[in-house]
Design a protein around this motif. Structure first.
Motif, short mmCIF file in Angstrom:
data_model
loop_
_atom_site.label_atom_id
_atom_site.label_comp_id
_atom_site.label_asym_id
_atom_site.label_seq_id
_atom_site.Cartn_x
_atom_site.Cartn_y
_atom_site.Cartn_z
N ALA A 319 13.30 2.18 13.29
CA ALA A 319 12.70 1.29 14.28
C ALA A 319 12.57 2.02 15.61
O ALA A 319 13.30 2.98 15.90
CB ALA A 319 13.57 0.04 14.45
N ARG A 320 11.64 1.55 16.43
CA ARG A 320 11.49 2.14 17.77
C ARG A 320 12.66 1.71 18.65
O ARG A 320 13.13 0.57 18.54
CB ARG A 320 10.17 1.70 18.39
CG ARG A 320 8.94 2.37 17.78
CD ARG A 320 7.67 1.82 18.38
NE ARG A 320 7.45 0.44 17.97
CZ ARG A 320 6.68 -0.42 18.62
NH1 ARG A 320 6.09 -0.04 19.75
NH2 ARG A 320 6.53 -1.65 18.17
N PRO A 321 13.12 2.61 19.50
CA PRO A 321 14.26 2.26 20.36
C PRO A 321 13.97 1.00 21.18
O PRO A 321 12.94 0.89 21.85
CB PRO A 321 14.40 3.50 21.26
CG PRO A 321 13.81 4.62 20.46
CD PRO A 321 12.68 4.00 19.69
N GLY A 322 14.89 0.06 21.08
CA GLY A 322 14.76 -1.16 21.87
C GLY A 322 13.79 -2.18 21.31
O GLY A 322 13.60 -3.24 21.91
N LEU A 395 -0.94 4.69 10.86
CA LEU A 395 -1.21 3.47 11.61
C LEU A 395 -1.01 3.72 13.10
O LEU A 395 -0.34 4.67 13.52
CB LEU A 395 -0.27 2.35 11.15
CG LEU A 395 -0.23 2.06 9.63
CD1 LEU A 395 0.79 0.95 9.36
CD2 LEU A 395 -1.60 1.67 9.13
N GLN A 396 -1.61 2.84 13.92
CA GLN A 396 -1.40 2.96 15.37
C GLN A 396 0.08 2.73 15.71
O GLN A 396 0.65 3.40 16.58
CB GLN A 396 -2.28 1.96 16.12
CG GLN A 396 -3.76 2.34 16.12
CD GLN A 396 -4.59 1.41 16.98
OE1 GLN A 396 -4.18 0.26 17.24
NE2 GLN A 396 -5.73 1.87 17.42
N VAL A 397 0.68 1.76 15.03
CA VAL A 397 2.09 1.46 15.23
C VAL A 397 2.75 1.34 13.86
O VAL A 397 2.23 0.65 12.98
CB VAL A 397 2.29 0.15 16.03
CG1 VAL A 397 3.77 -0.19 16.14
CG2 VAL A 397 1.67 0.27 17.41
N GLY A 398 3.88 2.00 13.69
CA GLY A 398 4.64 1.85 12.46
C GLY A 398 4.10 2.65 11.29
O GLY A 398 3.32 3.59 11.46
N ALA A 399 4.54 2.26 10.10
CA ALA A 399 4.16 2.98 8.88
C ALA A 399 4.05 2.01 7.73
O ALA A 399 4.60 0.90 7.77
CB ALA A 399 5.19 4.07 8.57
N GLU A 400 3.33 2.43 6.71
CA GLU A 400 3.22 1.64 5.48
C GLU A 400 3.45 2.55 4.30
O GLU A 400 2.68 3.48 4.07
CB GLU A 400 1.85 0.97 5.37
CG GLU A 400 1.71 0.12 4.10
CD GLU A 400 0.38 -0.58 4.02
OE1 GLU A 400 0.28 -1.71 4.53
OE2 GLU A 400 -0.57 0.02 3.46
N VAL A 401 4.54 2.30 3.59
CA VAL A 401 4.85 3.05 2.38
C VAL A 401 4.57 2.14 1.19
O VAL A 401 4.91 0.94 1.23
CB VAL A 401 6.32 3.51 2.36
CG1 VAL A 401 6.62 4.31 1.10
CG2 VAL A 401 6.62 4.36 3.60
N TRP A 402 3.96 2.68 0.15
CA TRP A 402 3.58 1.87 -1.00
C TRP A 402 4.04 2.56 -2.28
O TRP A 402 4.24 3.77 -2.32
CB TRP A 402 2.06 1.65 -1.05
CG TRP A 402 1.26 2.92 -0.96
CD1 TRP A 402 0.74 3.50 0.16
CD2 TRP A 402 0.96 3.83 -2.04
NE1 TRP A 402 0.11 4.67 -0.13
CE2 TRP A 402 0.22 4.91 -1.47
CE3 TRP A 402 1.22 3.83 -3.40
CZ2 TRP A 402 -0.24 5.97 -2.24
CZ3 TRP A 402 0.74 4.90 -4.17
CH2 TRP A 402 0.02 5.94 -3.58
N PHE A 403 4.18 1.74 -3.30
CA PHE A 403 4.36 2.32 -4.64
C PHE A 403 3.62 1.47 -5.64
O PHE A 403 3.43 0.26 -5.46
CB PHE A 403 5.84 2.45 -5.01
CG PHE A 403 6.61 1.18 -5.15
CD1 PHE A 403 6.71 0.52 -6.37
CD2 PHE A 403 7.27 0.64 -4.06
CE1 PHE A 403 7.42 -0.65 -6.50
CE2 PHE A 403 8.01 -0.54 -4.17
CZ PHE A 403 8.08 -1.19 -5.40
N GLU A 404 3.12 2.14 -6.68
CA GLU A 404 2.33 1.48 -7.71
C GLU A 404 2.99 1.64 -9.06
O GLU A 404 3.59 2.68 -9.35
CB GLU A 404 0.92 2.09 -7.78
CG GLU A 404 0.08 1.88 -6.53
CD GLU A 404 -1.27 2.56 -6.60
OE1 GLU A 404 -2.12 2.26 -5.73
OE2 GLU A 404 -1.47 3.38 -7.54
N LEU A 405 2.88 0.60 -9.87
CA LEU A 405 3.45 0.61 -11.22
C LEU A 405 2.36 0.13 -12.19
O LEU A 405 1.58 -0.78 -11.85
CB LEU A 405 4.66 -0.31 -11.31
CG LEU A 405 5.86 0.07 -10.44
CD1 LEU A 405 6.91 -1.05 -10.48
CD2 LEU A 405 6.47 1.39 -10.87
#
Length: 407
Positions: A319-322, A395-405
């Protein structure tokens, strides 16, 4: 008879050099296959000399010859040079009467006394002309239609031989690479098994003590009568039991030939169990997690718990500080697979590190505690299920991790 040929593209000398180098025939014995073809060319055309001639930027290489020994001459002395890029058959009935060859040392007696010359192009699989199949005579003459057609056919067979040799070498190299990769993977798996065995041993002993102590606490009258302590103790017992199962499963998964315990895996229940175990970390950081509709998949539930635990704990840790973490877990139905996406508002993952973070002991941020093994384990588990795991575009803010099954 009319010979219709596809017109190859004109290539530069450097491109031709590169294509010839791929075939790895310069300076090598012709072999029985090329020798048979060049002998047949001489026989069919009724001439004393035939050569398979490849032209690099500075030399002409007769890699196979009939009537003479294979040889190398400067490109300027080769009779093929003036007609190298000609896509059709070239017929020179009397070279002494052709202005292109009057001063050529192969014609004027300095090196040879050629009068008749004919050639057809040799086209590489990349589309360029890399040389010519040539026939020579010391007397003026011409070729019949059937001989011209045969020369085209033999040129095509020459390239078939060269292409087959190339594919064989590529196959041999691929087999060598696969063997090396297999050996490296075997060593890596052996090391992973030793590592996992040591870690599981180190973790199982104190974890067993925790389980025993929690079970003992639940038997104490004072605890059993406390409506606030019982749920906490039960939560601790469930988390400890899951952790024990996870340790055993990860140890088995780390060994070569381990089998997944496949069954219906409810990803919603797995996400809920994960969030229960992450409860203290979520509360301490003020994190909020929104879980959308998730599918029931055919997989190993314990292993997917490990995947979900690693991905969600990373979303909390980074997470971003604060700024309290805001995490969304959602599922997507695709034609042949399920996709689960974990999105957060944290510090993000630079695009140049999207692949790197799945390597063993790779850490995104040194200030965050960890050993860099969570994502590699997640990838190993997902791939063992026949799936994929990755990071969405930055992304502009944060991240998106994905997995496929697979479905």
């Amino acid at each position: 008879m009319t010979i219709i040929t596809a017109r190859p593209r004109v290539i530069s000398d450097q491109q031709r050099d590169d294509q010839i180098e791929r075939y790895d025939v310069l300076g090598q014995p012709p072999g029985r296959d090329l020798q048979a073809l060049v002998d047949l060319a001489a026989q069919v055309c009724g001439v004393p000399i035939a050569i398979i001639n490849l032209l690099t930027s500075d030399h002409a290489h007769a890699i196979a010859a009939s009537g003479v020994d294979p040889f190398v001459c400067t490109r300027g002395d080769s009779m093929c040079t003036p007609v190298l890029d000609n896509p059709d058959i070239v017929l020179v009935a009397d070279a002494r009467a052709d202005e292109r060859y009057v001063d050529n040392p192969m014609v004027n007696g300095e090196q040879a006394d050629v009068r008749f010359y004919a050639s057809v192009p040799l086209r590489s699989d990349a589309g360029g002309i890399i040389g010519r199949l040539c026939v020579f005579d010391r007397a003026p003459r011409t070729l019949e239609d059937r001989q011209r057609a045969a020369l085209h056919t033999l040129a095509a067979r020459v390239m078939d031989v060269l292409d087959l040799r190339l594919r064989n070498r590529q196959l041999e190299q691929s087999l060598t690479d696969l063997t090396q990769t297999r050996d490296e993977l075997r060593r890596s798996n052996d090391q992973l098994a030793l590592f996992a065995g040591q870690v599981s041993h180190d973790l199982r002993t104190p974890l067993t003590a925790v389980i025993v102590n929690v079970e003992s606490l639940l038997q104490e009258p004072a605890v059993a009568a406390d409506t606030e302590l019982v749920p906490l103790a039960l939560s601790a017992l469930r988390a400890s039991t899951r952790m024990a199962g996870l340790i055993d499963d990860l140890l088995e998964h780390a060994t070569v030939g381990a089998k997944l315990r496949m069954g219906d895996a409810d990803l919603t229940r797995i996400a809920e169990a994960t969030l229960e175990d992450l409860g203290p970390a979520l509360r301490d950081g003020g994190a909020e997690v929104c879980v959308g509709d998730l599918p029931v998949v055919w997989a190993d539930p314990v292993q997917l718990y490990s995947v979900m635990l690693n991905l969600l704990s990373n979303a909390v840790k980074f997470a971003r500080p604060g700024v309290p973490a805001r995490i969304t877990v959602r599922g997507q139905t695709l034609p042949d697979r399920w996709c689960v996406q974990i999105t957060d508002n944290g510090i993000g993952i630079p695009s140049q590190r999207h692949d790197e973070i799945f390597g063993m002991h790779t850490r995104l941020e040194e200030s965050v505690t960890g050993h860099g093994i969570g994502l590699p384990i997640a990838r190993r588990i997902v791939e063992a299920h026949g799936g994929r795991i990755g990071v969405s575009a930055e992304l502009q803010v944060g991240a998106e991790v994905w997995f496929e099954l697979p479905r």
